[in-house]
Design an enzyme around this catalytic site. Structure first.
Site, mmCIF file in Angstrom:
data_model
loop_
_atom_site.group_PDB
_atom_site.id
_atom_site.type_symbol
_atom_site.label_atom_id
_atom_site.label_comp_id
_atom_site.label_asym_id
_atom_site.label_seq_id
_atom_site.Cartn_x
_atom_site.Cartn_y
_atom_site.Cartn_z
ATOM 1 C CE LYS A 204 -2.970 3.148 0.947
ATOM 2 N NZ LYS A 204 -4.162 3.522 0.250
ATOM 3 C CB CYS A 258 -3.057 8.877 -0.040
ATOM 4 S SG CYS A 258 -4.778 8.695 0.418
HETATM 5 N N1 SAJ Z 1 -1.037 14.945 -8.383
HETATM 6 C C1 SAJ Z 1 -0.221 15.689 -9.204
HETATM 7 N N2 SAJ Z 1 0.159 15.168 -10.405
HETATM 8 C C2 SAJ Z 1 -0.245 13.934 -10.814
HETATM 9 C C3 SAJ Z 1 -1.076 13.176 -9.994
HETATM 10 C C4 SAJ Z 1 -1.447 13.700 -8.783
HETATM 11 O O1 SAJ Z 1 0.176 16.816 -8.869
HETATM 12 O O2 SAJ Z 1 0.149 13.547 -11.917
HETATM 13 C C5 SAJ Z 1 -1.458 15.478 -7.095
HETATM 14 C C6 SAJ Z 1 -2.953 15.716 -7.000
HETATM 15 O O3 SAJ Z 1 -3.308 16.962 -7.492
HETATM 16 C C7 SAJ Z 1 -3.173 15.596 -5.512
HETATM 17 C C8 SAJ Z 1 -2.190 14.520 -5.101
HETATM 18 O O4 SAJ Z 1 -1.207 14.487 -6.117
HETATM 19 O O5 SAJ Z 1 -2.864 16.789 -4.829
HETATM 20 C C9 SAJ Z 1 -2.795 13.131 -4.918
HETATM 21 O O6 SAJ Z 1 -3.784 12.886 -5.885
HETATM 22 P P1 SAJ Z 1 -4.030 11.447 -6.568
HETATM 23 O O7 SAJ Z 1 -5.206 11.575 -7.455
HETATM 24 O O8 SAJ Z 1 -2.787 10.946 -7.155
HETATM 25 O O9 SAJ Z 1 -4.297 10.457 -5.373
HETATM 26 P P2 SAJ Z 1 -5.252 10.421 -4.068
HETATM 27 O O10 SAJ Z 1 -4.435 10.894 -2.911
HETATM 28 O O11 SAJ Z 1 -6.545 11.069 -4.307
HETATM 29 O O12 SAJ Z 1 -5.470 8.843 -3.961
HETATM 30 C C10 SAJ Z 1 -4.347 7.965 -3.879
HETATM 31 C C11 SAJ Z 1 -4.533 6.813 -4.863
HETATM 32 N N3 SAJ Z 1 -3.297 6.076 -4.994
HETATM 33 C C12 SAJ Z 1 -2.747 5.781 -6.181
HETATM 34 O O13 SAJ Z 1 -3.227 6.159 -7.213
HETATM 35 C C13 SAJ Z 1 -1.484 4.988 -6.154
HETATM 36 C C14 SAJ Z 1 -5.653 5.911 -4.377
HETATM 37 O O14 SAJ Z 1 -5.756 4.758 -5.204
HETATM 38 C C15 SAJ Z 1 -5.388 5.485 -2.929
HETATM 39 O O15 SAJ Z 1 -6.425 4.660 -2.434
HETATM 40 C C16 SAJ Z 1 -5.339 6.724 -2.089
HETATM 41 O O16 SAJ Z 1 -4.236 7.494 -2.548
HETATM 42 C C17 SAJ Z 1 -5.177 6.338 -0.636
HETATM 43 O O17 SAJ Z 1 -6.164 6.412 0.113
HETATM 44 O O18 SAJ Z 1 -4.084 5.897 -0.249
#
Ligand code: SAJ
Length: 443
Positions: A204, A258
């Site tokens: 995870k 996360c």
């Molecule tokens: N972000 C970027 N650039 C990207 C992707 C994300 O700047 O290319 C930023 C987003 O704007 C945000 C942060 O990262 O601020 C996180 O966003 P996210 O959409 O990547 O993820 P979360 O935190 O909403 O959800 C993640 C997910 N993990 C993965 O994709 C590996 C989700 O599947 C998990 O269940 C969740 O974390 C969790 O609860 O751990």
């Protein structure tokens, strides 16, 4: 007889999981320490904005398959889905996990299955969590089963992903893993993979760390792009045409509960072995300061005095109402510390005016008030609703017409045509007046 489940923690993960079990043959008691949440769930309301969740919660409660209360109740299965925030020193704060486990002790019976869904540092399930449960006098493995089954769902798409994603289940014993697999098979259509508890815990953390490190790389590329005079968005798009490349998107920083937290749980257990992970964290945490510097530099360059910035987006990412660890908080802090006036608009977020998190910030305004007298709109979150706002709605209310887009999510041409100076984070090809930069290199 209908099986009983007791879910501790009715937040982003606990409530959807409780509803899913209720919809698939379980009689569910949902437990939360917050009486406001208990009350809301019993009225059939979901406290979080998540597609389909309100409807599912309402029908589960109406049909008597889900009831919320402040303390656990006897059950066949217990699921702990409470927060694990970062404590001082960037260590996991396991106080909610400890409290939840302790509250279960009087209800534990032979044959029960206890699942920890909260994200935790490796070793927690088989260590601290198990030890607290064994205070019941029962022994894990012999009398009851303990497993870790981390949630993996993406906020904004939780119900769909709960059903369709693969799950990894780590058992303290083999039997525990099999028992947990049977439970999740009630609603999971993805594959369910079995492992030991420590492996499931690190899996995870690795998933979110992978993403965090890759966002850091994208953010570093964005800075390089600004140095050498290219548009990073175009460059990433082209690089990602390679079949084995998937560069993430740069932005104002990484938020949510996360990505900004989980890497620290790995660093905590192996500080000497986690140089890259720690650097990525530092890069992503440094983004809000860079954004604030860009905006203020742009306005100063244009001779704007006593700048007022309308920050659009408080949520940590597009189309969600979650503000936990959002980079917007830090962007606002840096702007204010530099003496800028700040207003804040986020149509997805509904924080009451007395929410302690809003203390020290300007508080949330409506659209028109956010831009009134402002010099610059700063888009921090890529909400779909921002794309529907036309420059003619806000331009006439502003003192100057600047727009800085940290997510590359706005229709820039339309705004430029309306007289806005549009600046995109990571795009050095455009001068502030929108003309392509002379030094953009030709091949
Ligand atoms: N972000 C970027 N650039 C990207 C992707 C994300 O700047 O290319 C930023 C987003 O704007 C945000 C942060 O990262 O601020 C996180 O966003 P996210 O959409 O990547 O993820 P979360 O935190 O909403 O959800 C993640 C997910 N993990 C993965 O994709 C590996 C989700 O599947 C998990 O269940 C969740 O974390 C969790 O609860 O751990």
């Amino acid at each position: 007889m209908m099986k009983k489940a007791c879910v501790l923690g009715l937040g982003y993960i606990g409530l959807p999981t409780a509803c899913m079990l209720a919809a698939h043959g379980y009689r569910v008691t949902g437990v939360d320490v917050d009486p406001g949440i208990v009350d809301a769930v019993n009225k059939g309301m979901a406290g979080v904005l998540e597609p389909g969740l309100s409807e599912l919660a309402a029908s589960s409660v109406r049909e008597g398959r889900l009831v919320a209360q402040g303390a656990p109740a006897p059950a066949d299965v217990f699921i702990v889905a409470v927060p694990t925030p970062l404590a001082a020193g960037k260590k996991a704060d396991l106080s909610y996990v400890k409290a939840a486990a302790s509250s279960l002790v009087p209800y534990l019976r032979k044959g029960n299955l206890v699942i920890l869904e909260s994200t935790v540092p490796p070793g927690t399930t088989d260590g601290l969590f198990r030890a607290i449960l064994e205070e019941s006098g029962l022994s894990a493995g012999r009398d009851f089963f303990v497993a870790h089954c981390p949630e993996r769902v993406l906020p904004g798409n939780i119900l769909h992903e709960l059903r369709h994603n693969d799950r990894v289940i780590g058992g303290v014993t083999r039997q525990a893993a099999s028992a947990a697999k049977e439970l999740y098979s009630a609603f999971v259509e993805g594959e369910i993979h079995l492992a030991d508890a420590r492996t499931a815990e690190i899996v995870k953390l690795m998933e979110n760390t992978y993403r965090d490190v890759n966002v850091a790389l994208a953010n570093e590329f964005a800075r390089v792009a600004e140095e050498i005079g290219i548009n990073i968005w175009e460059a990433i798009d082209l690089a990602n045409r390679h079949p084995r490349v998937n560069i993430h998107r740069p932005g104002p920083g990484v938020g949510g509960h996360c990505l900004a937290i989980d890497p620290w749980f790995i660093i905590e257990v192996a500080p000497e072995a986690t140089e890259l992970i720690a650097t990525a964290r530092r890069i992503n945490d440094g983004r809000p300061a860079i954004v604030a510097k860009h905006v203020l530099g742009e306005l100063r360059h244009a001779g704007v005095r006593r700048p007022k910035v309308a920050v659009w987006g408080l949520a940590y990412k597009g189309n969600v109402d979650d503000v936990r660890e959002s980079p917007a908080w830090e962007v606002i802090r840096h702007l204010q510390e530099a003496g800028a006036g700040v207003s804040l608009y986020d149509p997805y977020v509904h924080l009451s005016a007395v929410d302690p998190r809003l203390r020290g910030t300007p508080g949330l305004s409506g659209l028109r008030n956010s831009v009134r007298g402002a010099d610059c709109i700063l888009v921090v979150t890529d909400h779909d609703r921002f794309k529907e706002i036309g420059p003619e709605q806000v331009g006439p209310l502003m003192r100057h017409r600047f727009l800085v887009d940290t997510r590359n999510c706005i229709d820039h041409e339309t705004w430029r045509e309306a007289g806005f100076v549009v600046k995109i984070l990571g795009d050095a090809q455009r001068m502030p007046d929108g003309r392509p930069q002379a030094s953009a290199r030709a091949l």
